[in-house]
Design an enzyme around this catalytic site. Structure first.
Site, short mmCIF file in Angstrom:
data_model
loop_
_atom_site.label_atom_id
_atom_site.label_comp_id
_atom_site.label_asym_id
_atom_site.label_seq_id
_atom_site.Cartn_x
_atom_site.Cartn_y
_atom_site.Cartn_z
N HIS A 68 23.73 34.75 -3.61
CA HIS A 68 24.90 35.22 -2.87
C HIS A 68 25.76 36.04 -3.81
O HIS A 68 25.84 35.74 -5.00
CB HIS A 68 25.70 34.01 -2.34
CG HIS A 68 26.66 34.38 -1.26
ND1 HIS A 68 27.90 34.90 -1.52
CD2 HIS A 68 26.55 34.30 0.09
CE1 HIS A 68 28.52 35.13 -0.37
NE2 HIS A 68 27.72 34.77 0.63
N HIS A 110 23.82 41.80 5.95
CA HIS A 110 24.99 40.97 6.26
C HIS A 110 24.59 39.83 7.21
O HIS A 110 24.41 38.70 6.78
CB HIS A 110 26.08 41.87 6.84
CG HIS A 110 27.42 41.24 7.02
ND1 HIS A 110 27.71 39.97 6.60
CD2 HIS A 110 28.57 41.71 7.58
CE1 HIS A 110 28.98 39.69 6.89
NE2 HIS A 110 29.52 40.73 7.49
N ASP A 128 22.34 31.03 5.17
CA ASP A 128 21.25 31.48 6.02
C ASP A 128 19.96 30.70 5.81
O ASP A 128 19.04 30.80 6.61
CB ASP A 128 20.97 32.97 5.78
CG ASP A 128 22.09 33.82 6.32
OD1 ASP A 128 22.62 33.46 7.38
OD2 ASP A 128 22.44 34.83 5.69
#
Ligand code: ACO
Length: 438
Positions: free
Chosen positions: A313, A274, A369
């Site tokens: 994702h 996460h 990210d």
């Protein structure tokens, strides 16, 4: 065309009609209530049909008006406002207000909100003693999770979650104190003295001061870095029903106070699946080392040896809109902090991957990210602190999810069903007969 679903139970030949309901977008969120399946039985004693959905892959746990994601189209909106517009035109506290209360604040509301948050940034002096109890190399996320939970003991009135004024007070305290607790954890790990909040600075300016101020009498954050952190905070404010938001709602549904609920949500964020991927991106780029090694590295990722961190994702099957904003912003930050070879590597890696059919056909694009770690590192944040930097702004989202859950008359204590697959009734086996097989 009726908005219903007809189900025929082939076990009994019975026919059932269940209503279909919709959210804002008819093509996104048409649903049936799984409790409508309970009427489907083979006999009156039958419990009724359940929905089985490990990991909530296709189950909506709530109706929510906070965040809309359309992963196919790469759309992220808070309360209907596009994320790129908010990142460009708003600041984090304004967005936190929007996420929490549904509207952008007017000038008076914003002034009052900022004042409230600014005047609640100090933590009880005992929190310092609490932080000091941690080992010198304690992970800052572990410290954050425990210290936020400990805040609960300072505000026993917070258990009164049904009174709007009490709820509101804790929301303000949590948003205000998260940066202080986070910075104290960092300063402790470095053996540096704690820096108290500076009420003359912005939310992110004050956080930078509590993190990095040394001997200077007054810390002045660099405006580009202050703004960059503010944008990063906006991008991380909420992301609808992910693992940590679900933890917040689930724990909060037993009517715990919001401090321990936020601690639970932060604990969920701590996991590498996460909140920890941006750290992995940095490690990956360091391992690649030079542009020449990228094709070989991509080949190995395609062969299934490992995954390209920061790519792909569960929800976005298009360019993550947050990654697009961060890619642009990385240049501004690096102009101040100095060039980063990692950014150049990242851009080349993205270019090569997005020309490759493996990634294109699987709809694997850079996620948030991919660039955030590079920016955080350039700004001087240690890698261990990355999930903490995620938790600070996400507190606004967690609290918005919590508040919405409490105000939703349909919500109750979260209690999933299970499908029991263990033994049926067995006779008790005395100890001297156990482990004996024929
Ligand atoms: N690199 C290479 N191949 C990948 C990657 C990747 N990063 N991600 C997915 N794939 C491949 C899979 O091997 C699979 O291929 P196959 O169909 O040939 O078997 C296909 O793409 C689909 O992958 P799934 O695992 O089914 O996709 P899922 O939606 O379950 O996973 C996830 C999403 C976990 C984000 C995945 O893309 C991943 O592991 N990415 C790297 C880690 C990462 O960056 N995580 C951060 C997410 S953003 C956030 O949490 C804030």
């Amino acid at each position: 065309m009726p908005d219903t679903l007809t189900i025929i139970d082939n076990r009994t030949g019975e026919r059932y009609e269940v209503p279909i309901s919709y959210g804002t977008y008819p093509e996104y969120g048409a649903s049936i209530r799984t409790s409508d399946l309970r009427q489907i039985k083979t006999s009156p004693e039958d419990f009724g049909l359940l929905g089985y959905d490990p990991a909530f892959m296709n189950t909506a746990s709530c109706r929510s008006a906070i965040t809309h994601i359309d992963g196919e189209r790469g759309i992220l909106r808070y309360r209907g406002y596009a994320i790129d517009e908010l990142a460009e035109r708003s600041n984090f506290l304004e967005v936190a207000y929007l996420v929490l209360y549904g509207e952008l604040p007017d000038e008076d509301q914003l002034t009052a909100w900022v004042r409230e948050i600014t005047f609640h940034t100090y933590v009880h002096e005992s929190i310092k003693k609490f932080t000091e109890g941690f080992h010198y190399d304690a992970h800052p996320m572990g410290m954050l999770v425990s210290t936020v939970a400990a805040l609960s003991t300072f505000y026993p009135e917070a258990r009164d979650i049904a009174t709007p004024e009490v709820r509101q007070k804790q929301i303000v305290r949590l948003i205000a104190k998260m940066p202080t607790v986070a910075a104290f954890a960092y300063r402790h790990s470095k053996g540096l003295p704690y820096v108290y909040p500076d009420n003359e600075l912005s939310y992110t300016g004050n956080f930078l001061s509590m993190m990095f101020r040394m001997a200077e009498p007054k810390y002045t954050p660099h405006p580009v870095l202050e703004k960059a952190l503010d944008v990063l905070f906006i991008l991380h404010a909420d992301h609808e029903q992910n693992c940590s938001a679900n933890a917040m709602r689930s724990v909060g549904s037993s009517h715990t106070d919001p401090y321990v609920s936020v601690a639970a949500a932060a604990a969920a964020l701590y996991g590498p699946l996460h909140g920890g991927a941006n750290e992995q991106v940095l490690r990956m780029l360091r391992e690649i080392g030079t542009k020449e090694r990228i094709p070989e590295f991509v080949k190995r990722a395609k062969a299934g040896e490992f995954r390209l961190m920061g790519f792909g994702h569960r929800v976005y099957k298009n360019y993550d809109p947050r990654a697009r904003i961060l890619k642009r912003m990385a240049d501004d930050v690096l102009e101040v902090t100095g060039k980063s070879p990692l950014l150049e590597l990242a851009m080349e890696l993205e270019r090569i991957a997005l020309e490759d059919d493996y990634f294109v056909s699987r709809k694997l694009y850079p996620n948030v990210d991919f660039y955030s770690g590079i920016i955080y590192q350039a700004m001087g944040f240690p890698v261990d602190l990355f999930p903490v930097l995620f938790a600070i702004p996400r507190t606004a989202g967690w609290l918005a999810q919590w508040r919405e859950m409490l105000l939703d008359p349909e919500q109750k204590i979260a209690r999933p069903r299970q499908i029991y697959i263990g033994d049926g009734r067995r006779g008790y086996v005395p100890i001297d007969q156990r482990g004996v097989s024929d």
